[in-house]
Design a protein around this motif. Sequence first.
Motif, PDB file in Angstrom:
ATOM      1  N   VAL A   1       0.827  -1.203   0.000  1.00 10.00           N
ATOM      2  CA  VAL A   1       0.000   0.000   0.000  1.00 10.00           C
ATOM      3  C   VAL A   1       0.863   1.255   0.000  1.00 10.00           C
ATOM      4  O   VAL A   1       0.493   2.283  -0.590  1.00 10.00           O
ATOM      5  CB  VAL A   1      -0.975  -0.006   1.194  1.00 10.00           C
ATOM      6  CG1 VAL A   1      -0.316   0.411   2.482  1.00 10.00           C
ATOM      7  CG2 VAL A   1      -2.163   0.913   0.912  1.00 10.00           C
ATOM      8  N   MET A   2       2.039   1.208   0.628  1.00 10.91           N
ATOM      9  CA  MET A   2       2.925   2.377   0.588  1.00 10.91           C
ATOM     10  C   MET A   2       3.461   2.601  -0.819  1.00 10.91           C
ATOM     11  O   MET A   2       3.588   3.740  -1.275  1.00 10.91           O
ATOM     12  CB  MET A   2       4.064   2.209   1.581  1.00 10.91           C
ATOM     13  CG  MET A   2       3.656   2.402   3.034  1.00 10.91           C
ATOM     14  SD  MET A   2       2.820   3.982   3.340  1.00 10.91           S
ATOM     15  CE  MET A   2       4.116   5.154   2.857  1.00 10.91           C
ATOM     16  N   GLY A   3       3.775   1.514  -1.523  1.00  8.69           N
ATOM     17  CA  GLY A   3       4.201   1.665  -2.915  1.00  8.69           C
ATOM     18  C   GLY A   3       3.099   2.256  -3.774  1.00  8.69           C
ATOM     19  O   GLY A   3       3.346   3.125  -4.623  1.00  8.69           O
ATOM     20  N   ASP A   4       1.863   1.802  -3.554  1.00  3.83           N
ATOM     21  CA  ASP A   4       0.726   2.350  -4.309  1.00  3.83           C
ATOM     22  C   ASP A   4       0.500   3.820  -3.959  1.00  3.83           C
ATOM     23  O   ASP A   4       0.159   4.634  -4.834  1.00  3.83           O
ATOM     24  CB  ASP A   4      -0.538   1.554  -3.999  1.00  3.83           C
ATOM     25  CG  ASP A   4      -0.489   0.133  -4.541  1.00  3.83           C
ATOM     26  OD1 ASP A   4       0.356  -0.127  -5.422  1.00  3.83           O
ATOM     27  OD2 ASP A   4      -1.275  -0.713  -4.066  1.00  3.83           O
ATOM     28  N   LEU A   5       0.686   4.173  -2.682  1.00  3.25           N
ATOM     29  CA  LEU A   5       0.488   5.561  -2.253  1.00  3.25           C
ATOM     30  C   LEU A   5       1.502   6.478  -2.920  1.00  3.25           C
ATOM     31  O   LEU A   5       1.162   7.578  -3.373  1.00  3.25           O
ATOM     32  CB  LEU A   5       0.596   5.663  -0.733  1.00  3.25           C
ATOM     33  CG  LEU A   5       0.473   7.065  -0.133  1.00  3.25           C
ATOM     34  CD1 LEU A   5      -0.880   7.686  -0.482  1.00  3.25           C
ATOM     35  CD2 LEU A   5       0.665   7.034   1.381  1.00  3.25           C
ATOM     36  N   VAL A   6       2.765   6.039  -2.993  1.00  4.44           N
ATOM     37  CA  VAL A   6       3.803   6.842  -3.652  1.00  4.44           C
ATOM     38  C   VAL A   6       3.442   7.067  -5.120  1.00  4.44           C
ATOM     39  O   VAL A   6       3.557   8.193  -5.641  1.00  4.44           O
ATOM     40  CB  VAL A   6       5.174   6.153  -3.523  1.00  4.44           C
ATOM     41  CG1 VAL A   6       6.204   6.817  -4.450  1.00  4.44           C
ATOM     42  CG2 VAL A   6       5.662   6.204  -2.082  1.00  4.44           C
ATOM     43  N   ALA A   7       2.999   6.029  -5.804  1.00  2.00           N
ATOM     44  CA  ALA A   7       2.635   6.167  -7.218  1.00  2.00           C
ATOM     45  C   ALA A   7       1.464   7.133  -7.389  1.00  2.00           C
ATOM     46  O   ALA A   7       1.456   7.968  -8.306  1.00  2.00           O
ATOM     47  CB  ALA A   7       2.282   4.795  -7.793  1.00  2.00           C
ATOM     48  N   ALA A   8       0.468   7.037  -6.496  1.00  2.58           N
ATOM     49  CA  ALA A   8      -0.706   7.909  -6.594  1.00  2.58           C
ATOM     50  C   ALA A   8      -0.331   9.363  -6.318  1.00  2.58           C
ATOM     51  O   ALA A   8      -0.824  10.287  -6.988  1.00  2.58           O
ATOM     52  CB  ALA A   8      -1.780   7.447  -5.617  1.00  2.58           C
ATOM     53  N   LEU A   9       0.540   9.596  -5.336  1.00  5.59           N
ATOM     54  CA  LEU A   9       0.979  10.964  -5.045  1.00  5.59           C
ATOM     55  C   LEU A   9       1.767  11.547  -6.213  1.00  5.59           C
ATOM     56  O   LEU A   9       1.641  12.747  -6.516  1.00  5.59           O
ATOM     57  CB  LEU A   9       1.825  10.978  -3.775  1.00  5.59           C
ATOM     58  CG  LEU A   9       1.068  10.773  -2.463  1.00  5.59           C
ATOM     59  CD1 LEU A   9       2.032  10.600  -1.299  1.00  5.59           C
ATOM     60  CD2 LEU A   9       0.116  11.943  -2.183  1.00  5.59           C
ATOM     61  N   ASN A  10       2.541  10.732  -6.881  1.00  2.00           N
ATOM     62  CA  ASN A  10       3.281  11.226  -8.051  1.00  2.00           C
ATOM     63  C   ASN A  10       2.338  11.554  -9.204  1.00  2.00           C
ATOM     64  O   ASN A  10       2.639  12.440 -10.019  1.00  2.00           O
ATOM     65  CB  ASN A  10       4.326  10.194  -8.486  1.00  2.00           C
ATOM     66  CG  ASN A  10       5.595  10.283  -7.656  1.00  2.00           C
ATOM     67  OD1 ASN A  10       5.954  11.358  -7.177  1.00  2.00           O
ATOM     68  ND2 ASN A  10       6.276   9.165  -7.480  1.00  2.00           N
ATOM     69  N   ASP A  11       1.211  10.864  -9.288  1.00  2.60           N
ATOM     70  CA  ASP A  11       0.200  11.247 -10.286  1.00  2.60           C
ATOM     71  C   ASP A  11      -0.306  12.661 -10.001  1.00  2.60           C
ATOM     72  O   ASP A  11      -0.494  13.475 -10.917  1.00  2.60           O
ATOM     73  CB  ASP A  11      -0.969  10.265 -10.253  1.00  2.60           C
ATOM     74  CG  ASP A  11      -0.612   8.913 -10.856  1.00  2.60           C
ATOM     75  OD1 ASP A  11       0.396   8.845 -11.581  1.00  2.60           O
ATOM     76  OD2 ASP A  11      -1.342   7.935 -10.588  1.00  2.60           O
ATOM     77  N   VAL A  12      -0.529  12.952  -8.712  1.00  8.53           N
ATOM     78  CA  VAL A  12      -0.973  14.294  -8.327  1.00  8.53           C
ATOM     79  C   VAL A  12       0.099  15.316  -8.655  1.00  8.53           C
ATOM     80  O   VAL A  12      -0.189  16.394  -9.196  1.00  8.53           O
ATOM     81  CB  VAL A  12      -1.317  14.342  -6.823  1.00  8.53           C
ATOM     82  CG1 VAL A  12      -1.681  15.765  -6.400  1.00  8.53           C
ATOM     83  CG2 VAL A  12      -2.460  13.394  -6.507  1.00  8.53           C
ATOM     84  N   VAL A  13       1.357  14.994  -8.341  1.00 10.81           N
ATOM     85  CA  VAL A  13       2.472  15.910  -8.618  1.00 10.81           C
ATOM     86  C   VAL A  13       2.562  16.186 -10.114  1.00 10.81           C
ATOM     87  O   VAL A  13       2.766  17.331 -10.539  1.00 10.81           O
ATOM     88  CB  VAL A  13       3.789  15.317  -8.089  1.00 10.81           C
ATOM     89  CG1 VAL A  13       4.983  16.130  -8.591  1.00 10.81           C
ATOM     90  CG2 VAL A  13       3.781  15.277  -6.567  1.00 10.81           C
TER      91      VAL A  13
END
Length: 475
Positions: free
Chosen positions: A290-302
């Motif tokens: 879930v932390m890996g998925d969270l990092v990917a999702a935050l980079n989508d926002v960035v």
Amino acid sequence: MENQGSSIIQALGAGSGINFTQLASDLSQATFDPQRANINSRNETLTARISAASVLRSTLNDLASALGDRVRNGDLSPSPSLTNPSIADITTTSGVAPQGTYSLEVSQLASGQTLASQSFASGSDLVGAGTLNIRFGTVSGSSFAEDTEQTALAIDVTDTDTLASLASKITGQSDGKLFAYVAEGSNGAQLVIKGDDGATNGFVLEPTGGSGAGGPGDLGYLTWDPASDAGELRQSAQDAIFELDTVEITSSSNTVTGLPEGLTLELRETNVGEPATLTFETNTGAISAVMGDLVAALNDVVGLLAEASSGVGAALTNDQGARELRRDLSGLASRTVMPSASGDEPATLGDLGLKITREGRFEFDSARLDATLTRSPEGAAAMFTAGAFGVFATIDKLARDNTLSTDSGSLGGSVARYQAQIERNDERLADIAEDQERLRNRLTRSFVSAQSRVASSQSTLSFLQQQIDAFSQSN
């Protein structure tokens, strides 16, 4: 509808080669076209800004929603483990991170009362007319204590009812409290009635209106109470009894809720004298995923934020909401999300491996997460709950703070501000349309008046010309 004065102009200006109606319309439109074009251009820019901000808002909300679903799903919480798994199935409340160790000893399972009536020749035998009264309560030895909180049943039985049809009536009229059927075995046909689990769900059968014969075909043949039991009672109604950490607990059901740490027990077997040990294991693989998925999702926002706000001409360049989101993201990894953490317990998203680069993008530091899971697995698991603190609460607050329309400094505030500007511009366009129509009407009236004067002058000149021509001819 033909505008006022057009017919007059056409009548007076015939042959002049000038369409004064079109001229008035063209002049009035040309007067206001620059203003209209300027406002439409601003509206296009505002629409692009609304679109970009709305995409960011939606992405943030989707991220928070997906993370919330993952937390509530329960696979991030510590999983229960029982040294004797046959004793009970154990589940935890979604969003709760249980911890600690417990002992569990089950001495009695909950069960419902089961009666098997005296024998009939077959299920199609008539049972006799009357009323079958059934009261509920506690059966203890040869005594019965009615539970007046439970509604007694009064089942009408006709002279055409068979053992099978009576079984259907009992099941159908008990609102799920009883289940009855006919069992045909070596002793003939018997009416079997089963009640709900729990000591207070015992029951007695009290027929009235029978013929008094007392055998098959007389409703009184089905009478039962514990004092006169002749073997009809096959299973007594009783509560479950177990000890959790040596504290005795009773339950009318084998499904037990309301226990510490949000535990639910589904009791299966007894283990008197051999208590089992209950512990909890952190699901490190699920947390890492879930932390890996969270990092990917935050980079989508960035990425979306950079596209919308970086460079000349970008939709959200110098937008206050976009700047605020960028600031929030830059401090996310170091933000304390577990203010009550102490000692070696993790307190920030950085402790879970969230890392931000100089370029403003996020990275997953798996080594740091592994160190946290080794040092404090329970503390890491506690960060993935649905409470007021933790990973979900932090991301949810990030989304809400940046999408709230009443906050002028958020993306939601930006959308509201741009929408208000478009509404004002649309009102101005409506005013321009009214101003243009007033100018067109004024020009039309002016042209009508001018053309009338020209026509009058032309008539005078024509008369004078006729007089001059007549005078010339006479000479």
